[in-house]
Scaffold this active site. Structure first.
Site, mmCIF file in Angstrom:
data_model
loop_
_atom_site.group_PDB
_atom_site.id
_atom_site.type_symbol
_atom_site.label_atom_id
_atom_site.label_comp_id
_atom_site.label_asym_id
_atom_site.label_seq_id
_atom_site.Cartn_x
_atom_site.Cartn_y
_atom_site.Cartn_z
ATOM 1 N N GLU A 257 10.268 -10.915 -2.816
ATOM 2 C CA GLU A 257 9.651 -9.695 -2.274
ATOM 3 C C GLU A 257 10.294 -9.317 -0.942
ATOM 4 O O GLU A 257 10.469 -8.127 -0.638
ATOM 5 C CB GLU A 257 8.144 -9.900 -2.091
ATOM 6 N N TRP A 260 13.543 -7.634 -1.798
ATOM 7 C CA TRP A 260 13.313 -6.231 -2.189
ATOM 8 C C TRP A 260 13.196 -5.346 -0.950
ATOM 9 O O TRP A 260 13.732 -4.243 -0.906
ATOM 10 C CB TRP A 260 12.029 -6.114 -3.013
ATOM 11 N N TRP A 288 8.076 19.515 -12.312
ATOM 12 C CA TRP A 288 6.762 18.919 -12.059
ATOM 13 C C TRP A 288 5.650 19.967 -12.241
ATOM 14 O O TRP A 288 5.827 21.126 -11.886
ATOM 15 C CB TRP A 288 6.703 18.350 -10.635
ATOM 16 N N ASN A 323 -0.459 -4.705 -4.971
ATOM 17 C CA ASN A 323 0.881 -4.292 -5.411
ATOM 18 C C ASN A 323 0.938 -3.886 -6.875
ATOM 19 O O ASN A 323 1.593 -2.900 -7.236
ATOM 20 C CB ASN A 323 1.894 -5.418 -5.147
ATOM 21 N N TRP A 341 6.666 12.856 -7.302
ATOM 22 C CA TRP A 341 6.525 11.564 -6.625
ATOM 23 C C TRP A 341 6.420 11.719 -5.112
ATOM 24 O O TRP A 341 5.794 10.898 -4.444
ATOM 25 C CB TRP A 341 7.691 10.641 -6.983
ATOM 26 N N TRP A 364 8.074 4.387 -4.975
ATOM 27 C CA TRP A 364 7.695 5.626 -5.656
ATOM 28 C C TRP A 364 8.817 6.130 -6.560
ATOM 29 O O TRP A 364 8.572 6.588 -7.683
ATOM 30 C CB TRP A 364 7.286 6.696 -4.644
#
Length: 433
Positions: A257, A260, A288, A323, A341, A364
């Site tokens: 993590e 990331w 969208w 998460n 998003w 996102w």
């Protein structure tokens, strides 16, 4: 005027293992600590009880008290950084300015502006790596460029980390080089137009027992299976080096993590356009729907999908969202509702205690299928199957959606099967035109 060298605190609110502070402390005389409540950031906040501002204010007060043990204090200003530095230049004879690097687009442009001002006065602006293990260009692919996919990046990161010798640094109180001054005033929250927040901040502690089983418990929102250290990593009240060295011995999934986090920081640094554009440009062609009524129901946790509603209500009440649930609610907004998003990212930015531009943006765009290492557009999370897997006994849902199962709970705002098929066909059409 007194000769001083400034150390500028930003997102490194600690004395322990603070690289820029350590270099200033060991190389200069009369180090004057500085913190700026930045109006360029604070003036854009809608919530006058923003818990993050309360948290930072509390940490600045704590740091001021810790500096008192060195016979020093901290200059704390509320204003625009360039104006604060112009004022400081009229108050002190500044020798050098030390700080730790920040990689977000606003921070980069701010630091260039300050550096230009200082350079005009023949003052050095010295910045150091502190908030990451490996920064921007330290992990590169075979051709010397940045990685666009996480897995090969993480392998190189781990290999380099395992070979490196990371030393934690601390200040030696017997060699005190802080500028000796009495306690300086700290602007109150009210002075800056804010009020104390009632949201509770998770304590700063590395729960080794939890981290040891992190890979087994991290996906279940009803249990305490995550460290809740996000806000402390974000604002640097804990050293990321100290944390990484600790968890290296405890759990590879948790360490992953942290990798990331650095991957997304690297992506943002090399691709600042992702702040408001898709990492994959063709995804900016998606039409969208952006239904404002549906978006508000998503924000309020009233979509009729209990796992989604539980997550949004947890976020609104606590500034935290589990998460696994973050992925579910993000997928729901972008795929089920076909809402941009960027709308969801902006809402998270307002609410999350641990808001980090790079990770928020990366997460996102992953959920929307628009980013690097993205979830494929044809993979649409099914909220019901996610509930079955990760909240089978509905403990999380019942905690946050007490009216679930009663007539008071709303009907789903969209049918899953219909929404899934609509999302896939919309994406497919946009990408093939």
């Amino acid at each position: 005027m007194e000769k001083v060298s400034i150390f500028w605190f930003r997102r490194d609110l600690r004395l322990d293992d603070n690289r820029g502070l350590y270099h200033a402390y060991t190389q200069e005389k009369n180090v004057l600590p500085l913190f700026i409540f930045d109006r360029e950031i604070l003036d854009d906040l809608d919530d006058r009880e923003d818990a993050r501002v309360s948290f930072i204010h509390h940490q600045i007060t704590r740091l001021s008290n810790e500096l008192a043990a060195f016979g020093s204090s901290m200059v704390v200003k509320y204003g625009k950084p360039i104006e604060v530095y112009e004022e400081l230049l009229n108050t002190y004879d500044i020798v050098n300015v030390y700080t730790n690097r920040d990689y977000e687009p606003y921070a980069v442009s701010r630091d260039l502006e300050i550096q230009k001002l200082l350079s005009s006065k023949n003052i050095q602006f010295l910045d150091f790596k502190d908030q990451v293990i490996f920064e921007r260009d330290e992990i590169v692919n075979g051709s010397g460029g940045f990685y666009k996919v996480f897995t090969p990046y993480s392998k190189v990161w781990l290999e380099k980390f395992n070979k490196s010798t990371i030393q934690l640094v601390s200040l030696n109180s017997t060699k005190n080089t802080f500028f000796q001054t009495n306690a300086l005033p700290v602007p109150s929250l009210e002075d800056m137009g804010f009020k104390p927040s009632s949201i509770q901040i998770p304590p700063l502690e590395i729960n080794t027992a939890l981290i040891q089983k992190y890979d087994q418990v991290r996906n279940f929102p009803a249990i305490k299976g995550t460290s809740r250290l996000g806000i402390h990593i974000r604002f640097g009240t804990i050293s990321v080096r100290k944390l990484a060295l600790e968890v290296q011995k405890l759990n590879a999934t948790y360490l992953n993590e942290l990798i990331w986090r650095e991957f997304y920081m690297m992506i943002l640094y090399h691709n600042p356009q992702v702040v408001d554009k898709a990492f994959k440009p063709q995804y900016d062609e998606i039409p969208w729907r952006n239904d404002e009524d549906n978006f508000q129901k998503w924000c309020d946790g009233k979509t009729g999908y209990p796992i989604v509603d539980a997550g949004m209500r947890e976020l609104n009440a606590t500034g935290f969202m589990h998460n696994r649930v973050r992925m579910i609610v993000a997928s729901f907004l972008t795929k089920h509702l076909l809402i941009d998003w960027r709308w969801g990212e902006a809402y998270f930015a307002k609410k999350l205690l641990d808001f980090e531009l790079s990770s928020n943006n990366g997460g996102w765009q992953w959920a929307a299928g628009t980013g690097t290492d993205a979830q494929p557009y044809f993979r649409v999370f099914n909220p019901e199957s996610q509930t079955e897997k990760f909240d089978k006994e509905l403990k999380y849902i019942k905690k946050w959606v007490p009216e679930y199962g009663t007539p008071a709970y709303p009907k789903p705002i969209v049918d899953h099967k219909f929404a899934r098929e609509r999302a896939i066909s919309t994406y497919k059409e946009a990408l093939n035109t």
